[in-house]
Design an enzyme around this catalytic site. Structure first.
Site, PDB file in Angstrom:
ATOM      1  CD  GLU A 225      -2.972  -1.188   2.215  1.00 38.10           C
ATOM      2  OE1 GLU A 225      -4.179  -1.356   1.966  1.00 38.10           O
ATOM      3  OE2 GLU A 225      -2.527  -1.083   3.379  1.00 38.10           O
TER       4      GLU A 225
ATOM      5  CD  GLU B 280      -4.145  -6.320   2.980  1.00 39.15           C
ATOM      6  OE1 GLU B 280      -5.157  -5.651   3.331  1.00 39.15           O
ATOM      7  OE2 GLU B 280      -2.984  -5.915   3.128  1.00 39.15           O
TER       8      GLU B 280
END
Length: 1005
Positions: A462, A529
């Protein structure tokens, strides 16, 4: 520094803290994590005299304001006022500083407006001191000092001399210290700063903890010493034999040097060897045609490489590295392991312990790995940093596929509240950050490259995208063509798609993934995820596992493994509980297991859907699909069982089915005759391990399936009770029971059996459930608020009764503060045995929207502490989380029904209940289905109490609260910040619903 090992620097400079181009000073080049010993006896014992641990009690001065003691590193500095601290250990968990939990935002947000690479003006510094004597084995050798992990920046001195500087918190910082050492009375000093420019690269979703949290050691290096070892262990010849390429970097300072390399199997038998002279610092050769077995998570066949280093026939060092032979490749956009398409049934995992923070133990790691394997999890993503070396050794040994991830996350530099703004994204395209970013990848790969378990390298997490990531990806692929490289952040800027070989996405809905899979995909897809497991969650995981039918879908990694809660005075606390601000509060509670390593009910669902054995029972036959890649189904034995009304009446001998990997078949099962059985039939099949494994013993259950021939009970009244119709109450009574209905309230105000009062408060309609974390994230509190107290404020419209042949019928109608399509009614049919058939009819709302639940709530005596029921169990279940729950009779204590999610929320529901008994010392009640099964929970707390509480320890037990529902919406779980419960598991508020159950006395257990 761009030339990080080019020259030695003798003085520390505090300016390095805010300089992104200075990230390591005087460090040794990163290298493999092989183990070194002086002789074979040490190797066999596992205890090396070449390693001296410096773990234990250190001295510490902690300065919150960043102004530590001046020149504390000097040999004659008076440190008598310093306190004691444990290493490894996080400072904040030992009373030094404040633990703080934030997710995306940086810990200083709102306190200081700074931009990369600036450092907060309030920068705590911990001044560590460790005294030690040098062990005798080190006296005649070169010696290095290694810090396995320290957050975030360390300056190191030994005996008053500056040694070096390091920043990467999760890979080793190692320094050569030979010339600074003394045989006795050494004084090691470390200044550890909580923040540095590196903090911009370490914005992971975790507790912001500092300190020397991994081991510190001295490592002796003989005159012949293995500095780095690279082993490439492939399967060749159609995966039937092995090839081992050996590349060794040896510190070579003696003539007449030689080596002997052995490859040994798990039984310590010699498989191959190589001997020869050492004429330079490099060894490179390949062993071919090795008779080896392949490594996989299913069959973790490990071999041991032993490298003996001799000088003139004398052994100076022996080195050990475990190795697994496997072939991992990308062909036609699909990942293959040893020639088989692989599916990752994975989970993300932080290194975490509720008492120790990130200073986790070997026992923690083994518990995690065993529990993952027992629940059919075959893969783990190291989120979001390299773990301790021991973890990878254990994954090699037990069999888990690993994504190893570089310690790089800069989430808060580009994601803002409600929008993205990469204007000062780090590292992005800024070449000032290239050295540090590349260093983190190189440190990880150099240390971990020999572990069979690691299949995928990740550039980080991220951090958006940019040219720096492109350069990092180029390095990874060039340095290790035998693994696959991925990075999810490019999904935010498709210009940089080339920085990943995998289409890895986070929290994409299953239907969106399916669109990618059917549109001629070029890359394999993984949900890096997904299924955000926050609180009561993981609803409709089946929508994702169903995608495995598409070849390019190669599984996913649930977020995440363990709640990040810290234990304080026996309580598990979350963000904000330490007055840490800013904070992201309970968002740290998104694990499949609780922070104290107790299992959550969510894990049973994962075990069922992740199983490699797909089983279905229908019409007396077993459909079995063996989704193992390398394991025949004959390694399991199977048991067929017959339950009648929940009671076991038959169990077969162990059965064997022979299916090769990837095969499926139908098998007839031995069942007894059932024509004369009058109850509900449940045909169950369980699969068990035939032999002991490292992670579970023989007999362990790996999969279950069942077929139900449903037969639900229906109320048949026996005879009419006595009626007492008075001014304020309507009474019904018989032998050993009495029921009073209030004519003013319309509810029963008393239910007595054998003289015991069971109704402690008026019943209520319930249309609500305590909001789950997912409910809050999806905005359901706003959307459905009108239902929270609608039942509490129901108003009686009319009450009447009807005398029937074998019963008396009491009929009540109510209105709600919500417009309904018709009357809201409750009827009670009572017979002479004291049985009460209760039917509640909800006509549907005139308003559109969703309904959380519909049913009735009863407050019963808290002395009813035990339960026994027939329904799905043993754990709680919901309409979108039924997998892993099976029909049976289960029992326990009411207090244990309340699942201790980190923040109290909806919990304890049991689905498809046929009957439910509650009892204490003097009998109790039974609530049973009447023509349709129930959702039922029995808890020590009411929904209102749970809704109002921030922690479980705030709750008080006044009653046993029973909530009987005709239906409840699913719990959801695609994510916890906006995704709704899937439509098929929602309740339309305009739809009519009926609850029907029977209440009767229970005089004995």
């Amino acid at each position: 520094m761009n030339e990080k090992h080019a020259k030695r620097i003798d003085q520390a400079d505090q300016a390095w803290l805010a300089d992104p181009e200075v990230y390591e000073v005087n460090t040794l080049p990163p290298h493999s994590d092989h183990e070194s010993f002086q002789n074979l006896e040490e190797l066999n014992s596992g205890k090396s005299s070449l390693v001296q641990s410096l773990d234990g009690d250190w001295l510490l001065n902690y300065a919150e304001n960043g102004q530590g003691p001046v020149n504390f590193y000097e040999e004659d500095f008076d440190d008598s006022s310093f306190q004691s601290v444990k290493v490894p250990g996080n400072l904040e968990l030992q009373g030094f500083g404040q633990p703080q939990y934030v997710n995306i935002q940086y810990p200083w947000d709102g306190s200081e407006e700074i931009f990369p690479p600036q450092v907060p003006s309030k920068n705590p510094v911990a001044s560590y001191v460790r005294y030690f004597d040098l062990e005798e084995a080190f006296w005649d050798k070169e010696v290095s000092l290694k810090f396995e992990g320290a957050a975030t920046a360390i300056y190191v001195w030994l005996n008053g001399h500056f040694v070096g500087y390091g920043e990467d918190s999760f890979t080793p910082s190692e320094f050569m210290v030979t010339k600074f050492l003394k045989k006795e009375g050494n004084r090691l000093a470390v200044a550890l700063y909580k923040y540095s420019s590196a903090s911009w690269l370490e914005d992971q979703d975790f507790w912001r903890l500092s300190g020397i949290f991994r081991s510190v050691s001295l490592e002796a290096k003989p005159l012949l010493h293995l500095q780095d070892l690279k082993l490439t262990a492939d399967l060749v010849n159609d995966y039937q034999t092995g090839s081992l390429k050996v590349e060794a970097d040896i510190a070579y300072r003696l003539p007449n040097a030689s080596f002997q390399l052995e490859l040994r199997d798990g039984d310590n038998d010699l498989v191959a060897e190589k001997v020869g002279p050492i004429r330079s610092g490099k060894l490179e050769f390949t062993l071919e045609d090795l008779p080896v077995k392949g490594w996989s998570a299913e069959e973790a066949n490990l071999y041991q490489v032993r490298l003996f280093l001799y000088q003139a026939g004398s052994l100076l060092e022996v080195d050990r590295q475990d190795v697994g032979f496997r072939n991992f490749e990308l062909k036609d956009g699909i990942m293959y392991l040893n020639g088989k398409r692989i599916v990752f049934k994975g989970v993300n995992r932080h290194e975490f312990d509720c008492k120790l923070g990130r200073a986790i133990t070997k026992e923690d790691m083994i518990w995690d790995i065993k529990t993952m394997k027992q629940n059919n999890i075959n893969a783990v993503r190291c989120s979001h940093y390299p773990n301790q070396s021991l973890f990878y050794r254990l994954c090699d040994k037990y069999g888990l596929y690993v994504i190893d991830e570089a310690n790089l996350e800069s989430h808060g530099t580009w994601e803002k509240v409600g929008h993205e703004d990469p204007s000062y994204n780090v590292p992005g395209n800024d070449q000032r950050w290239l050295g540090a970013s590349l260093s983190r990848v190189k440190n990880m790969m150099a240390r971990d490259k020999n572990h069979a378990s690691i299949l995928i390298w990740s550039l980080g997490n991220e951090s958006y995208a940019g040219t720096v990531f492109t350069q990092m990806a180029d390095y990874v692929r060039q340095a290790d063509p035998n693994r696959i490289q991925h990075y999810e952040g490019v999904t935010h800027n498709r210009k940089f798609d080339g920085a990943t070989q995998i289409e890895s996405r986070m929290y994409a809905p299953a239907k969106e993934i399916e669109k990618y899979l059917i549109d001629k995909p070029e890359k394999p897809f993984i949900s890096v995820e997904y299924a955000h497991a926050m609180g009561n969650s993981v609803g409709d995981l089946a929508a994702y596992t169903a995608l495995e039918k598409y070849p390019h879908y190669q599984g996913g990694f649930i977020w995440d493994w363990i709640d990040q809660a810290l234990e304080n005075k026996g309580h598990l606390l979350y963000g904000g509980d330490f007055d840490d601000r800013p904070s992201d509060y309970e968002f740290c509670g998104d694990g499949l297991v609780f922070a104290n390593r107790e299992l959550s009910p969510k894990l049973a669902n994962v075990k069922s859907l992740y199983s490699n054995l797909k089983m279905r029972v229908k019409d007396g036959q077993l459909f079995l699909q063996n989704d193992n890649l390398f394991t025949n189904s004959s390694v399991y034995y199977f048991i067929s069982s017959l339950l009648v009304d929940g009671k076991l009446t038959y169990q077969s001998r162990p059965l064997a089915f022979n299916l090769e990997p990837g095969e499926s078949g139908n098998f007839a099962l031995p069942w007894p005759e059932t024509e004369d059985e009058r109850g509900e039939l449940v045909f169950q099949v369980t699969a068990h391990l035939k032999e002991d494994h490292l992670w579970a013993n023989e007999g362990f259950t790996v999969a279950e399936a069942e077929e139900v021939v449903e037969k639900l009970p229906e109320f048949v009244p026996q005879a009419r009770p006595e009626l007492v119709d008075c001014d304020f109450n309507l009474g019904l009574k018989g032998k050993d029971f009495q029921i009073l209905f209030s004519k003013a309230k319309g509810w029963p105000v008393s239910i007595k059996y054998a003289g015991n009062e069971y109704l402690k408060r008026l019943p209520e309609f319930t249309f609500w459930r305590p909001l789950t974390d997912n409910d809050r994230g999806a905005g359901y509190g706003f959307d459905m608020a009108r239902w929270e107290n609608a039942g509490k404020y129901a108003r009686l419209q009319e009450m009447s009764y009807e005398i029937k042949e074998n019963s008396i019928l009491v009929i009540t109608t109510f209105s709600l503060p919500v417009a309904l399509k018709g009357d809201l009614t409750v009827t009670y049919e009572v017979d002479s045995q004291g049985k009460i058939a209760v039917t509640a009819d909800f006509p549907g709302s005139k308003e559109t929207g969703l309904l959380p639940a519909f049913g009735l709530t009863f407050a019963l005596p808290k002395e009813l502490t035990s339960y026994r029921y027939y329904g799905l169990g043993p754990n709680e279940s919901y309409s979108d989380r039924l997998e892993g729950s099976y029909l049976g009779i289960y029992q326990g204590e009411v207090a244990d029904n309340f699942t201790h999610y980190l923040r109290p929320q909806e919990a304890g529901n049991r689905s498809r209940v046929r009957w439910y008994q509650l009892f204490g010392q003097e009998g109790g009640l039974e609530l049973s289905a009447n023509g349709a099964d129930l959702n039922l929970s029995a808890l020590p707390y009411s929904a209102a109490q749970v809704e109002a509480a921030d922690h479980a320890f705030e709750l008080t037990n006044n009653y046993t609260w029973v909530r009987a529902l005709s239906a409840q919406m699913g719990v959801g779980g695609d994510d916890s910040w906006g995704q709704k419960v899937h439509p098929e598991f929602c309740l339309d508020a305009q739809e009519a619903r009926e609850l029907s159950l029977v209440i009767q006395p229970l005089f004995t257990k």
